[in-house]
Design a protein around this motif. Structure first.
Motif, PDB file in Angstrom:
ATOM      1  N   LYS A 139      12.383 -11.058   3.636  1.00 20.75           N
ATOM      2  CA  LYS A 139      13.144 -11.380   2.413  1.00 20.75           C
ATOM      3  C   LYS A 139      13.618 -10.103   1.727  1.00 20.75           C
ATOM      4  N   LEU A 140      12.721  -9.110   1.689  1.00 25.65           N
ATOM      5  CA  LEU A 140      13.079  -7.825   1.072  1.00 25.65           C
ATOM      6  C   LEU A 140      14.271  -7.212   1.789  1.00 25.65           C
ATOM      7  N   ARG A 141      14.206  -7.260   3.119  1.00 28.98           N
ATOM      8  CA  ARG A 141      15.272  -6.634   3.916  1.00 28.98           C
ATOM      9  C   ARG A 141      16.592  -7.373   3.738  1.00 28.98           C
ATOM     10  N   GLN A 142      16.508  -8.718   3.688  1.00 30.17           N
ATOM     11  CA  GLN A 142      17.729  -9.515   3.545  1.00 30.17           C
ATOM     12  C   GLN A 142      18.335  -9.346   2.155  1.00 30.17           C
ATOM     13  N   ARG A 143      17.443  -9.243   1.149  1.00 32.35           N
ATOM     14  CA  ARG A 143      17.909  -9.105  -0.229  1.00 32.35           C
ATOM     15  C   ARG A 143      18.871  -7.930  -0.342  1.00 32.35           C
ATOM     16  N   LYS A 144      18.537  -6.886   0.425  1.00 34.82           N
ATOM     17  CA  LYS A 144      19.355  -5.676   0.376  1.00 34.82           C
ATOM     18  C   LYS A 144      20.755  -5.955   0.915  1.00 34.82           C
ATOM     19  N   GLY A 145      20.765  -6.670   2.099  1.00 42.31           N
ATOM     20  CA  GLY A 145      22.055  -6.895   2.756  1.00 42.31           C
ATOM     21  C   GLY A 145      22.862  -7.882   1.950  1.00 42.31           C
ATOM     22  N   ASN A 185       1.350  -7.833  -8.054  1.00 44.95           N
ATOM     23  CA  ASN A 185       2.039  -9.058  -7.629  1.00 44.95           C
ATOM     24  C   ASN A 185       1.542  -9.571  -6.277  1.00 44.95           C
ATOM     25  N   GLU A 186       0.348  -9.160  -5.860  1.00 40.25           N
ATOM     26  CA  GLU A 186      -0.134  -9.469  -4.510  1.00 40.25           C
ATOM     27  C   GLU A 186      -0.066 -10.954  -4.169  1.00 40.25           C
ATOM     28  N   THR A 187      -0.417 -11.813  -5.118  1.00 42.90           N
ATOM     29  CA  THR A 187      -0.441 -13.249  -4.778  1.00 42.90           C
ATOM     30  C   THR A 187       0.934 -13.741  -4.313  1.00 42.90           C
ATOM     31  N   PRO A 216      12.920   5.407   1.048  1.00 41.64           N
ATOM     32  CA  PRO A 216      13.696   5.179  -0.175  1.00 41.64           C
ATOM     33  C   PRO A 216      12.860   4.739  -1.378  1.00 41.64           C
ATOM     34  N   VAL A 217      11.627   4.208  -1.149  1.00 43.00           N
ATOM     35  CA  VAL A 217      10.940   3.559  -2.275  1.00 43.00           C
ATOM     36  C   VAL A 217       9.502   4.049  -2.476  1.00 43.00           C
ATOM     37  N   ASN A 218       9.175   5.223  -1.903  1.00 43.23           N
ATOM     38  CA  ASN A 218       7.799   5.743  -2.022  1.00 43.23           C
ATOM     39  C   ASN A 218       6.752   4.709  -1.622  1.00 43.23           C
ATOM     40  N   SER A 275     -10.382  -8.231   8.500  1.00 45.10           N
ATOM     41  CA  SER A 275     -10.388  -9.612   9.010  1.00 45.10           C
ATOM     42  C   SER A 275      -9.375 -10.469   8.240  1.00 45.10           C
ATOM     43  N   PHE A 276      -9.190 -10.156   6.952  1.00 48.13           N
ATOM     44  CA  PHE A 276      -8.210 -10.897   6.135  1.00 48.13           C
ATOM     45  C   PHE A 276      -6.787 -10.636   6.624  1.00 48.13           C
ATOM     46  N   ILE A 277      -6.483  -9.362   6.813  1.00 51.41           N
ATOM     47  CA  ILE A 277      -5.094  -8.990   7.134  1.00 51.41           C
ATOM     48  C   ILE A 277      -4.728  -9.392   8.565  1.00 51.41           C
ATOM     49  N   LEU A 294       1.845  -0.498  -1.351  1.00 46.92           N
ATOM     50  CA  LEU A 294       1.435  -0.293   0.032  1.00 46.92           C
ATOM     51  C   LEU A 294       2.621  -0.517   0.951  1.00 46.92           C
ATOM     52  N   ASP A 295       2.673   0.288   1.990  1.00 42.42           N
ATOM     53  CA  ASP A 295       3.764   0.174   2.955  1.00 42.42           C
ATOM     54  C   ASP A 295       3.523  -1.066   3.811  1.00 42.42           C
ATOM     55  N   LEU A 296       4.396  -2.054   3.612  1.00 40.98           N
ATOM     56  CA  LEU A 296       4.177  -3.341   4.295  1.00 40.98           C
ATOM     57  C   LEU A 296       4.254  -3.196   5.812  1.00 40.98           C
ATOM     58  N   THR A 297       4.923  -2.181   6.287  1.00 42.94           N
ATOM     59  CA  THR A 297       4.979  -2.001   7.746  1.00 42.94           C
ATOM     60  C   THR A 297       3.632  -1.495   8.282  1.00 42.94           C
ATOM     61  N   GLU A 298       2.784  -0.995   7.386  1.00 42.38           N
ATOM     62  CA  GLU A 298       1.428  -0.598   7.801  1.00 42.38           C
ATOM     63  C   GLU A 298       0.492  -1.810   7.850  1.00 42.38           C
ATOM     64  N   PRO A 301       5.437  -1.770  -8.740  1.00 42.94           N
ATOM     65  CA  PRO A 301       4.660  -2.951  -8.365  1.00 42.94           C
ATOM     66  C   PRO A 301       3.427  -2.603  -7.536  1.00 42.94           C
ATOM     67  N   ALA A 302       2.454  -3.497  -7.554  1.00 41.29           N
ATOM     68  CA  ALA A 302       1.313  -3.501  -6.621  1.00 41.29           C
ATOM     69  C   ALA A 302       0.656  -2.119  -6.479  1.00 41.29           C
ATOM     70  N   GLY A 303       0.699  -1.547  -5.288  1.00 39.13           N
ATOM     71  CA  GLY A 303       0.047  -0.247  -5.065  1.00 39.13           C
ATOM     72  C   GLY A 303       0.548   0.847  -5.999  1.00 39.13           C
ATOM     73  N   GLY A 304       1.797   0.745  -6.444  1.00 39.85           N
ATOM     74  CA  GLY A 304       2.313   1.715  -7.427  1.00 39.85           C
ATOM     75  C   GLY A 304       1.544   1.587  -8.726  1.00 39.85           C
TER      76      GLY A 304
HETATM   77  C1  LIG Z   1     -10.882 -11.536   1.189  1.00 39.66           C
HETATM   78  C2  LIG Z   1     -10.816 -10.043   1.218  1.00 39.66           C
HETATM   79  C3  LIG Z   1      -9.599  -9.534   0.549  1.00 39.66           C
HETATM   80  C4  LIG Z   1      -9.478  -8.078   0.765  1.00 39.66           C
HETATM   81  C5  LIG Z   1      -8.178  -7.548   0.299  1.00 39.66           C
HETATM   82  C6  LIG Z   1      -7.043  -8.099   1.033  1.00 39.66           C
HETATM   83  C7  LIG Z   1      -5.816  -7.699   0.893  1.00 39.66           C
HETATM   84  C8  LIG Z   1      -5.506  -6.559   0.071  1.00 39.66           C
HETATM   85  C9  LIG Z   1      -4.117  -6.536  -0.307  1.00 39.66           C
HETATM   86  C10 LIG Z   1      -3.710  -5.177  -0.462  1.00 39.66           C
HETATM   87  C11 LIG Z   1      -2.923  -4.939  -1.659  1.00 39.66           C
HETATM   88  C12 LIG Z   1      -1.620  -4.742  -1.508  1.00 39.66           C
HETATM   89  C13 LIG Z   1      -0.870  -4.200  -2.598  1.00 39.66           C
HETATM   90  C14 LIG Z   1       0.529  -3.777  -2.202  1.00 39.66           C
HETATM   91  O1  LIG Z   1       0.930  -2.755  -2.625  1.00 39.66           O
HETATM   92  S1  LIG Z   1       1.471  -4.746  -1.160  1.00 39.66           S
HETATM   93  C15 LIG Z   1       3.140  -4.146  -1.421  1.00 39.66           C
HETATM   94  C16 LIG Z   1       3.777  -4.918  -2.517  1.00 39.66           C
HETATM   95  N1  LIG Z   1       5.034  -4.337  -2.906  1.00 39.66           N
HETATM   96  C17 LIG Z   1       6.044  -5.057  -3.349  1.00 39.66           C
HETATM   97  O2  LIG Z   1       5.987  -6.258  -3.448  1.00 39.66           O
HETATM   98  C18 LIG Z   1       7.308  -4.305  -3.695  1.00 39.66           C
HETATM   99  C19 LIG Z   1       8.405  -4.666  -2.772  1.00 39.66           C
HETATM  100  N2  LIG Z   1       9.606  -3.892  -3.052  1.00 39.66           N
HETATM  101  C20 LIG Z   1      10.437  -4.150  -4.070  1.00 39.66           C
HETATM  102  O3  LIG Z   1      10.227  -5.020  -4.875  1.00 39.66           O
HETATM  103  C21 LIG Z   1      11.668  -3.306  -4.162  1.00 39.66           C
HETATM  104  O4  LIG Z   1      11.854  -2.647  -2.941  1.00 39.66           O
HETATM  105  C22 LIG Z   1      11.622  -2.234  -5.285  1.00 39.66           C
HETATM  106  C23 LIG Z   1      10.372  -1.381  -5.211  1.00 39.66           C
HETATM  107  C24 LIG Z   1      11.718  -2.934  -6.652  1.00 39.66           C
HETATM  108  C25 LIG Z   1      12.859  -1.295  -5.114  1.00 39.66           C
HETATM  109  O5  LIG Z   1      14.026  -2.074  -5.077  1.00 39.66           O
HETATM  110  P1  LIG Z   1      15.364  -1.444  -4.477  1.00 39.66           P
HETATM  111  O6  LIG Z   1      15.594  -0.099  -5.036  1.00 39.66           O
HETATM  112  O7  LIG Z   1      16.425  -2.475  -4.671  1.00 39.66           O
HETATM  113  O8  LIG Z   1      15.046  -1.201  -2.920  1.00 39.66           O
HETATM  114  P2  LIG Z   1      15.067  -2.285  -1.756  1.00 39.66           P
HETATM  115  O9  LIG Z   1      14.346  -3.503  -2.161  1.00 39.66           O
HETATM  116  O10 LIG Z   1      16.471  -2.439  -1.261  1.00 39.66           O
HETATM  117  O11 LIG Z   1      14.184  -1.552  -0.645  1.00 39.66           O
HETATM  118  C26 LIG Z   1      14.696  -0.462   0.134  1.00 39.66           C
HETATM  119  C27 LIG Z   1      14.039  -0.500   1.491  1.00 39.66           C
HETATM  120  O12 LIG Z   1      12.626  -0.321   1.328  1.00 39.66           O
HETATM  121  C28 LIG Z   1      11.926  -1.416   1.943  1.00 39.66           C
HETATM  122  N3  LIG Z   1      10.700  -1.678   1.177  1.00 39.66           N
HETATM  123  C29 LIG Z   1      10.591  -2.011  -0.102  1.00 39.66           C
HETATM  124  N4  LIG Z   1       9.305  -2.118  -0.466  1.00 39.66           N
HETATM  125  C30 LIG Z   1       8.575  -1.852   0.633  1.00 39.66           C
HETATM  126  C31 LIG Z   1       7.158  -1.810   0.890  1.00 39.66           C
HETATM  127  N5  LIG Z   1       6.247  -2.051  -0.059  1.00 39.66           N
HETATM  128  N6  LIG Z   1       6.775  -1.495   2.124  1.00 39.66           N
HETATM  129  C32 LIG Z   1       7.656  -1.229   3.099  1.00 39.66           C
HETATM  130  N7  LIG Z   1       9.024  -1.266   2.919  1.00 39.66           N
HETATM  131  C33 LIG Z   1       9.447  -1.556   1.685  1.00 39.66           C
HETATM  132  C34 LIG Z   1      12.911  -2.574   1.874  1.00 39.66           C
HETATM  133  O13 LIG Z   1      12.600  -3.544   2.824  1.00 39.66           O
HETATM  134  C35 LIG Z   1      14.199  -1.841   2.198  1.00 39.66           C
HETATM  135  O14 LIG Z   1      14.199  -1.591   3.588  1.00 39.66           O
HETATM  136  P3  LIG Z   1      15.536  -1.634   4.469  1.00 39.66           P
HETATM  137  O15 LIG Z   1      16.361  -0.495   3.961  1.00 39.66           O
HETATM  138  O16 LIG Z   1      15.076  -1.466   5.868  1.00 39.66           O
HETATM  139  O17 LIG Z   1      16.164  -2.974   4.216  1.00 39.66           O
END
Ligand SMILES: CCCCC/C=C\CCC/C=C/CC(=O)SCCNC(=O)CCNC(=O)[C@H](O)C(C)(C)COP(=O)(O)OP(=O)(O)OC[C@H]1O[C@@H](n2cnc3c(N)ncnc32)[C@H](O)[C@@H]1OP(=O)(O)O
Length: 305
Positions: free
Chosen positions: A299-305, A180-182, A69-71, A282-284, A111-115, A154-157
Motif C-alpha cells: 500500500k505504501l509503495r502504491q500510494r506513491k505511484g 501506529n503498529e496496530t 528517502p525516509v530514514n 516467532s511473532f514476525i 523500522l525498515d519494513l523490508t527487514e 511514526p512508530a520506530g521514529g
Molecule cells: C507477541 C510478541 C510481540 C513482540 C513484538 C512484535 C512486533 C514488534 C513490532 C515492531 C515495531 C515496529 C515499529 C515500526 O517502526 S514498523 C514501521 C512503521 N512505519 C510506518 O508505518 C511508516 C510508513 N511510512 C510512511 O507513513 C511514509 O513513508 C512517511 C514516513 C510519512 C513519509 O511519506 P513520504 O515522504 O510521502 O514517503 P513515501 O511514503 O512515498 O515513502 C518513500 C519510500 O519509502 C518507503 N518506505 C516508507 N516507510 C518505510 C518503512 N518503514 N520501511 C521501509 N520502506 C519504507 C516507501 O514504500 C517508498 O518506497 P518506494 O520509493 O519504493 O515506493
C-alpha cells in the motif's frame, strides 16, 4: 562488537566495525552549535548514514539520520547509530546530543519494513537485537538527548524520540508522531508500551496504542508526547536552547535522577532480552503477520505511484 548491553552486531561490523563508519563528507560539515564543528572531531564520530556535527565548545553534538528517502531503521542505520552514540558518549568533551534528520520532511519512518518481511529467523534475531540495543543505549544514555523532530515521526521514529529527554516538534500538520503498529497488524513490545505509558500516561496510551494513533503537532503537544511545537525553521535552535537548559544542571545529579526514573523500565527488558527476541521472531515469522506487513508495504509503495 562488544557493547555494554552485550549485543552482537552484523558479521561485517564485528570484523571491521569501522567499515560501517567510512565515508565521509563530515569533515566538511557545517558547525553545529555556534561554531567549532567539523574537522577531525567530526571525522571521528560520523558514518555513512549518521552525520555528526560536534561542537566541542558547547559540548553538544548534532547527530543527523541520513538514510534516504525516509530514514527507515535498517540494520545498517541502527548499527551506525549505536556506534556513533557510543563514541560520543565515550568522549568526555560531550554532554549532550541532538538527534534530528538530514532527510527532508521525515524524522524517521520507523523500522525498515523490508527487514521485517520475507527474511529468515536468524535475520530477525539479529535485527531485533539491534533494535533493543539502540533503545537501551538511547534510553539509558548518560548524555542529555534532545529530539529535534523535523519531519514525520511514526512508530520506530517515535520510539527514538521517546527515548530522548526532551522532544521539540516542527509545527507542520503533516508531521505526525505516534505508535501506529496496530494499523500494520503488529503489536508494540512491552518495553515500548512502558515508555509510552511513562510519557503520556496509562489511559492515553491505552487508547493511542490500540487505535494506532498518529498525532499532528497540536495534539502531540496536548497529550504530552512532545514538549514543544515550534515553527519548522526554529526546531534546531529551540532544541539547542532546551539543551542549554538541561546542561545547566550538574551532570552527576541529573544522571543519577535519570537513572532513578528509567532503571525499572530498562531492567524489565534487560531481565528478559532473549525471551523478548524469541517472542519477536516467532511473532514476525507467522504467516498472518507476514501477510499483513506485505499488504501494508505494498500500500505504501502504491500510494506513491
Ligand atoms: C507477541 C510478541 C510481540 C513482540 C513484538 C512484535 C512486533 C514488534 C513490532 C515492531 C515495531 C515496529 C515499529 C515500526 O517502526 S514498523 C514501521 C512503521 N512505519 C510506518 O508505518 C511508516 C510508513 N511510512 C510512511 O507513513 C511514509 O513513508 C512517511 C514516513 C510519512 C513519509 O511519506 P513520504 O515522504 O510521502 O514517503 P513515501 O511514503 O512515498 O515513502 C518513500 C519510500 O519509502 C518507503 N518506505 C516508507 N516507510 C518505510 C518503512 N518503514 N520501511 C521501509 N520502506 C519504507 C516507501 O514504500 C517508498 O518506497 P518506494 O520509493 O519504493 O515506493
Amino acid at each position: 562488537m562488544a557493547l555494554a548491553s552485550g549485543v552482537r552486531f552484523p558479521a561485517r561490523a564485528l570484523l571491521r566495525p569501522w567499515s560501517l563508519l567510512r565515508d565521509t563528507t563530515l569533515g566538511r560539515s557545517e558547525p553545529a552549535a555556534g561554531g567549532g564543528g567539523g574537522g577531525d572531531g567530526a571525522r571521528l564520530f560520523g558514518s555513512q548514514r549518521v552525520l555528526v556535527e560536534p561542537d566541542a565548545a558547547s559540548g553538544v553534538a548534532v547527530m543527523k539520520f541520513r538514510n534516504p528517502p525516509v530514514n527507515s531503521l535498517s540494520l545498517e542505520l541502527l548499527t551506525e547509530l549505536v556506534i556513533s552514540l557510543e563514541k560520543v558518549e565515550n568522549d568526555k568533551t560531550f554532554r549532550g546530543v541532538i538527534l534530528t534528520s538530514a532527510c527532508p520532511r521525515v524524522f524517521s519512518a520507523g523500522l525498515d519494513l523490508t527487514e521485517l518481511c520475507g527474511r529468515n529467523p536468524a535475520h530477525y534475531t539479529e535485527y531485533w537485537k539491534a533494535v533493543q540495543e539502540l533503545w537501551l543505549r538511547t534510553y539509558l544514555s548518560s548524555l542529555v538527548l534532545v529530539a529535534a523532530i523535523n519531519g514525520a515521526c511514526p512508530a520506530g521514529g517515535c520510539i527514538i524520540a521517546l527515548a530522548c529527554d526532551c522532544r521539540v516538534l516542527a509545527d507542520n500538520p503533516k508531521y505526525h508522531i505516534g505508535l501506529n503498529e496496530t494499523l500494520l497488524g503488529i503489536t508494540t513490545p512491552f518495553w515500548l508500551k512502558d515508555t509510552y505509558v511513562n510519557t503520556i500516561g496509562h489511559r492515553a496510551s491505552e487508547q493511542a496504542l490500540q487505535l494506532g494513533s498518529l498525532f499532528p503537532p497540536s495534539e502531540a503537544l496536548q497529550v504530552g508526547l512532545v514538549d514543544q511545537v515550534v515553527p519548522e525553521d526554529q526546531v534546531l535552535s529551540t532544541a539547542l536552547s532546551e539543551m542549554a537548559r538541561w546542561l545547566a544542571v550538574p551532570d552527576h545529579a541529573r544522571q543519577l535522577t535519570k537513572t532513578m526514573m528509567r532503571k525499572a523500565t530498562a531492567d524489565r527488558l534487560l531481565r528478559q532480552r532473549d525471551a523478548d527476541i524469541q517472542n519477536f521472531v516467532s511473532f514476525i515469522c507467522r504467516d498472518s503477520i507476514q501477510k499483513s506487513l506485505q499488504v501494508y508495504l505494498e500500500k505504501l509503495r502504491q500510494r506513491k505511484g
